[in-house]
Scaffold this motif. Structure first.
Motif, PDB file in Angstrom:
ATOM      1  N   GLN C  45     -13.561  77.001 -53.402  1.00  0.00           N
ATOM      2  CA  GLN C  45     -12.366  77.124 -54.532  1.00  0.00           C
ATOM      3  C   GLN C  45     -12.673  78.097 -55.655  1.00  0.00           C
ATOM      4  OE1 GLN C  45     -12.055  73.186 -56.193  1.00  0.00           O
ATOM      5  NE2 GLN C  45     -10.198  72.958 -55.564  1.00  0.00           N
ATOM      6  N   GLN C  46     -14.069  78.274 -55.930  1.00  0.00           N
ATOM      7  CA  GLN C  46     -14.057  79.015 -57.307  1.00  0.00           C
ATOM      8  C   GLN C  46     -14.803  80.593 -56.683  1.00  0.00           C
ATOM      9  OE1 GLN C  46     -16.008  76.848 -60.110  1.00  0.00           O
ATOM     10  NE2 GLN C  46     -15.797  75.397 -59.096  1.00  0.00           N
ATOM     11  N   LYS C 112     -13.037  80.914 -68.586  1.00  0.00           N
ATOM     12  CA  LYS C 112     -12.070  81.626 -68.610  1.00  0.00           C
ATOM     13  C   LYS C 112     -11.668  81.956 -67.150  1.00  0.00           C
ATOM     14  CE  LYS C 112      -9.256  84.946 -70.579  1.00  0.00           C
ATOM     15  NZ  LYS C 112      -8.017  84.535 -70.747  1.00  0.00           N
ATOM     16  N   PRO C 113     -12.114  82.466 -66.368  1.00  0.00           N
ATOM     17  CA  PRO C 113     -11.618  82.591 -65.010  1.00  0.00           C
ATOM     18  C   PRO C 113     -11.062  81.309 -64.234  1.00  0.00           C
ATOM     19  CG  PRO C 113     -13.825  82.902 -64.689  1.00  0.00           C
ATOM     20  CD  PRO C 113     -13.775  82.700 -66.249  1.00  0.00           C
ATOM     21  N   MET C 114     -11.734  80.323 -64.647  1.00  0.00           N
ATOM     22  CA  MET C 114     -11.732  78.970 -63.841  1.00  0.00           C
ATOM     23  C   MET C 114     -10.092  78.119 -64.431  1.00  0.00           C
ATOM     24  SD  MET C 114     -12.997  78.720 -61.050  1.00  0.00           S
ATOM     25  CE  MET C 114     -12.837  80.496 -60.852  1.00  0.00           C
ATOM     26  N   VAL C 185      -6.377  70.221 -66.934  1.00  0.00           N
ATOM     27  CA  VAL C 185      -7.947  71.077 -66.514  1.00  0.00           C
ATOM     28  C   VAL C 185      -8.381  70.861 -65.014  1.00  0.00           C
ATOM     29  CG1 VAL C 185     -10.274  70.932 -67.010  1.00  0.00           C
ATOM     30  CG2 VAL C 185      -8.611  70.453 -68.957  1.00  0.00           C
ATOM     31  N   PHE C 186      -8.470  72.074 -64.520  1.00  0.00           N
ATOM     32  CA  PHE C 186      -8.842  71.962 -63.180  1.00  0.00           C
ATOM     33  C   PHE C 186     -10.353  71.353 -63.058  1.00  0.00           C
ATOM     34  CE2 PHE C 186      -6.521  74.463 -60.767  1.00  0.00           C
ATOM     35  CZ  PHE C 186      -5.915  75.616 -61.621  1.00  0.00           C
ATOM     36  N   ARG C 187     -10.460  70.363 -62.144  1.00  0.00           N
ATOM     37  CA  ARG C 187     -11.681  69.716 -61.939  1.00  0.00           C
ATOM     38  C   ARG C 187     -12.488  70.240 -61.317  1.00  0.00           C
ATOM     39  NH1 ARG C 187     -12.929  66.074 -64.591  1.00  0.00           N
ATOM     40  NH2 ARG C 187     -11.008  65.081 -65.760  1.00  0.00           N
ATOM     41  N   MET C 188     -13.713  70.326 -61.818  1.00  0.00           N
ATOM     42  CA  MET C 188     -14.903  71.320 -61.345  1.00  0.00           C
ATOM     43  C   MET C 188     -15.508  70.699 -59.890  1.00  0.00           C
ATOM     44  SD  MET C 188     -15.660  73.815 -62.960  1.00  0.00           S
ATOM     45  CE  MET C 188     -14.593  74.651 -63.990  1.00  0.00           C
TER      46      MET C 188
END
Lengths: 66, 221, 255
Positions: C45-46, C112-114, C185-188
């Motif tokens: 994903q990241q 910031k990017p995520m 918020v995107f979940r990590m």
């Protein structure tokens, strides 16, 4: 070969975020270690010179507390 | 109990004589709140939205102002050491100080708050809850602040250091205090927030006198 | 407990342990970085930004660990009056503050990017920020007194008050955050973390822990030496009493 090195440094486009993160971590941790090491060295040096010096007689003594 | 009453009486009489201090606290509170319309603009909707937060933050700062002097005078003239020697436990002395501090700081804030809330165009639904929340919250602020005041006795830069120590510890009270008022305005239940504020108060009553007394003993060693 | 109460004992033991902690730190961190940067795959994903995880997560762990260690030392000092306990707390504080700062900074650079933002008032970020202020408050208090002993004792009381407050802050900020719902918020945690990522992460975690003990030992040793210096100077003044000459200089009245 150079291609993959360049790719490594580019970090998939996230280089602006990844390298400062790693860099900042390294700088702070090394800096703290170095500062702590220096503090110890300096304190040990002061202690050495205090132990080596004879008791002052008629010399100017520092009145400042530690 | 009579010993505690004696010390309480002393604190109240001292506070009475320095009645000006209460006035100063209220004036500061009013000034701090009045600054916000100048800062964010006078539009009523915006002010109403931030009213609860502004009042609570200003109350926090105003409470902190009176803390530095709490033990300072007694520390300097030796009364604190004498107070330590009384049969009354030091925790009792601390409680007396807290009570006097609240009466001269928290209570005036409580009285001034509704007027200022009106100036900030706060929704009427929030007024009663504001008073209740401040009633529960300001003694907690006094209690936590007393620990801070005892810790910085005899330090350099006591005042600003006190702020740095005490403000992070104030944050939970701030959060629930504002939440209670906003919930009331929004028509939601406030029981949970008020109960939690009450819990903070009880916990502070149990822990803070002990911590402050320990800090005072350190200071007087 | 009393076996280790002697500062000289600590000097002996720490002197022997220092090279080992140093070596362990270097090896573990190097291994962790190598595996994390070169061997572990990018996140599906990241992408490559997940590399930040290998410093962000360990520094966050250490931020919490250091405060627990600090509070534990403070408790030992206040309850059992162990002479080195307060020094242990004082030594741990700057390390914890640095880790907390790094956790915040690397988190921001990862966010910031995520998430599209440098900062978010979510419960975890906010409570870590407050933790940072607690560290700063402790350090400020300890250094605010002319008498260092008074400073560390006051600091120990503050550390315990703060420790009680940390879960309260966490809880209240959680509440605050859920009431005023922020942007999503995107979940990590996509898939459960794979071994190829877990191993370097753990290596970094252990490596940072040995780093902590390395720097902590250096700092406690410094405090012990500083105490000896103060004792020495006090003895000097007692042995050679000073008075002030006409021009304001302090001179020894002996001889």
């Amino acid at each position: 070969m150079t291609d993959s090195i360049a790719a490594f440094f580019a970090m998939g486009g996230y280089a602006f975020y990844v390298w400062p993160s790693l860099g900042l971590t390294a700088v702070v941790m090394v800096g703290l270690l170095w500062s702590s090491w220096r503090g110890l060295r300096s304190a040990e040096g002061t202690l050495e010179s205090l132990r080596a010096a004879p008791t002052p007689q008629g010399t100017e003594a520092s009145g400042r507390p530690e | 109990m009579t010993r505690l009453a004696c010390i309480l009486g002393r604190e109240f009489r001292l506070a009475q004589r320095h009645g000006m201090d209460s006035v100063l606290v209220v004036v500061f509170f009013v000034l701090a709140v009045v600054l916000f319309p100048f800062g964010v603009g006078p539009e009523p909707n915006i002010l109403a939205r931030i009213a609860a937060g502004v009042l609570w933050v200003a109350a926090l700062f105003a409470t902190m102002l009176g803390l530095e002097r709490l033990f300072q005078a007694d520390y300097e003239d030796g009364s604190l050491e004498l107070l330590m020697l009384t049969p009354l436990p030091l925790e009792g002395v601390v409680l007396a100080k807290v009570a006097a501090h609240w009466l001269t700081t928290g209570l005036p804030l409580l009285i001034a708050a509704p007027l200022l809330a009106a100036i900030l165009n706060m929704n009427v639904a929030g007024f009663l809850v504001l008073i209740l929340a401040l009633l529960l919250g300001t003694p907690t602020l006094s209690l936590i602040g007393t620990v801070g005041a005892a810790l910085v006795l005899g330090s350099r830069r006591g005042g600003i250091l006190l702020s740095l120590l005490v403000l992070p510890l104030y944050i939970p009270v701030l959060i629930f205090g504002v939440s209670a008022v906003d919930a009331a305005i929004g028509g939601f239940g406030v029981r949970a927030q008020l109960l939690i504020l009450g819990a903070f108060l009880l916990a502070s009553l149990a822990l803070c006198p002990w911590a402050a007394a320990a800090a005072l003993r350190q200071a007087l060693e | 407990m009393h076996r280790f109460a002697n500062p000289n004992r600590f000097m002996q033991i720490s002197g022997a342990l220092l090279p080992w902690t140093a070596a362990s730190t270097v090896l573990l961190v190097a291994a962790g970085l190598y595996l994390g940067l070169f061997r572990a795959p990018p996140d599906y994903q990241q992408g490559e930004s997940v590399r930040i995880m290998y410093v962000h997560v360990p520094t966050s762990w250490m931020a919490m660990f250091c405060y627990t260690f600090l509070a534990g030392s403070a408790a030992v000092g206040l309850i059992w009056k162990h002479p080195l306990a307060d020094l242990s707390a004082k030594a741990a504080a700057p390390i914890g503050a640095c880790f907390t700062l790094l956790a915040l900074a690397t988190g921001s650079l990862w966010g910031k990017p995520m998430w599209g933002t440098w900062w978010e008032w979510d419960a975890r970020l906010t409570s870590v920020l407050v933790l940072f202020f607690l560290y700063l408050g402790y350090i400020a208090l300890v250094n605010a007194f002319d008498d260092p002993t008074r400073g560390v004792r006051a600091g120990s009381i503050l550390a315990l008050v703060g420790f009680v407050n940390v879960p309260i802050i966490k809880f209240s900020v959680d509440w605050w955050n859920t009431l005023h719902q922020p942007a999503s918020v995107f979940r990590m945690d996509g898939p459960t973390i794979h071994t190829s990522m877990l191993i370097p992460l753990l290596l970094m975690g252990v490596g940072f822990t040995t780093y902590f003990f390395w720097v902590w030992m250096l700092r406690v040793r410094t405090e012990i030496v500083a105490g000896k210096i103060r004792a020495h100077r006090r003895r000097q003044v007692q042995r050679a009493p000073v008075d002030f000459a006409g021009d304001g200089r302090a001179v020894s009245t002996e001889g």
